[in-house]
Design an enzyme around this catalytic site. Sequence first.
Site, mmCIF file in Angstrom:
data_model
loop_
_atom_site.group_PDB
_atom_site.id
_atom_site.type_symbol
_atom_site.label_atom_id
_atom_site.label_comp_id
_atom_site.label_asym_id
_atom_site.label_seq_id
_atom_site.Cartn_x
_atom_site.Cartn_y
_atom_site.Cartn_z
ATOM 1 N N HIS A 38 -1.832 56.544 -53.200
ATOM 2 C CA HIS A 38 -1.767 55.099 -53.444
ATOM 3 C C HIS A 38 -2.882 54.730 -54.411
ATOM 4 C CE1 HIS A 38 -4.070 51.392 -52.456
ATOM 5 N NE2 HIS A 38 -2.903 50.827 -52.715
ATOM 6 N N ASN A 92 -4.362 51.068 -56.834
ATOM 7 C CA ASN A 92 -4.161 49.768 -57.461
ATOM 8 C C ASN A 92 -5.447 49.323 -58.137
ATOM 9 O OD1 ASN A 92 -5.492 47.308 -55.876
ATOM 10 N ND2 ASN A 92 -4.811 48.799 -54.356
ATOM 11 N N VAL A 93 -5.276 48.569 -59.194
ATOM 12 C CA VAL A 93 -6.397 47.904 -59.868
ATOM 13 C C VAL A 93 -5.937 46.488 -60.184
ATOM 14 C CG1 VAL A 93 -7.627 49.897 -60.804
ATOM 15 C CG2 VAL A 93 -5.667 48.980 -62.046
ATOM 16 N N ARG A 94 -6.840 45.529 -60.067
ATOM 17 C CA ARG A 94 -6.422 44.144 -60.173
ATOM 18 C C ARG A 94 -7.592 43.255 -60.616
ATOM 19 N NH1 ARG A 94 -6.866 45.849 -54.921
ATOM 20 N NH2 ARG A 94 -8.473 44.807 -53.686
ATOM 21 N N HIS A 126 -5.981 50.275 -34.679
ATOM 22 C CA HIS A 126 -5.205 50.388 -33.448
ATOM 23 C C HIS A 126 -4.923 51.851 -33.069
ATOM 24 C CE1 HIS A 126 -2.267 50.340 -36.720
ATOM 25 N NE2 HIS A 126 -1.430 50.975 -35.923
#
Length: 303
Positions: free
Chosen positions: A106, A108-110, A175
């Site tokens: 996975h 992402n860059v934003r 959890h």
Amino acid sequence: MIDKEAVKTYLLNLQDSICTELQRFETKTSFHEDQWLREQGGGGQSRVIENGEVFEKGGVNFSHVFGTELPASATAARPELAGRGFEAMGVSLVIHPQNPYVPTSHANVRMFIAEKEGEEPVWWFGGGYDLTPYYGNVDDCRDWHQEAKSACDPFGADIYPRFKNWCDEYFFLRHRNEARGVGGLFFDDYNEQSFDHSFGLMRAIGDSYIKAYSPIVERRKDTPFGGTERQFQLYRRGRYVEFNLVQDRGTIFGLQTGGRTESILMSLPPLVRWQYDWQPDANSPEAELYETFLPVRDWLAPG
């Protein structure tokens, strides 16, 4: 001086370059692109590949959206920004391979901009990447983290350990009391030194993802496997689903802002299984994942 167009151009080019490299592994299928518009403002383009020789499902998304008010997921760490309008752009991707010996990845860059009339815009970058193996390999983990460190080092000796620790903390299923994978990098709310410095760091991290992942795919994609490995892969994919739907800030942000659901949930694997109270056999390769690879560790330590 904020250069939004430079960021957008970079992100579109990043989507192109990652898809081109991943496509290199496939001969029978290719990325399908959807252009979409968001009613509240903005849009994007989603590229998805399915049922390939190497990738069972993968998605590489670009989005550029606007809104009149930042959602709660975006202001949790910065409540003083609540009520501001926003502009957000980024590339986000998840790759689910066919072969259980190839890890899921996975990235992402934003960039976010929060605006309020009469005040200077507040901007920041975020993103990172992490690796989720089903059958761990020490060399793969070390190479993955070495590429991450090499990307960060020009921007400060503290960046890699800081972002590595942040990733370990973020991609942890509370959890389940276990890590999602072997980590990598995670950062958010980053606007240090200058726009050029911050944008440069985001670019370095974005560019290093495929450099880190592609060699691992190349090494592991032809490893023989059978039903046991496949069933364990599907079981562990359940953890991925749980994290993305319960904890992931990006997923929650997209849903809270009325984003395109198909693009937001493209991160989910095509097949998955849950089994009640399943436990791996002692001294098995499956047990090794829990005992050796999921506990947080320094992958670049000597030895």
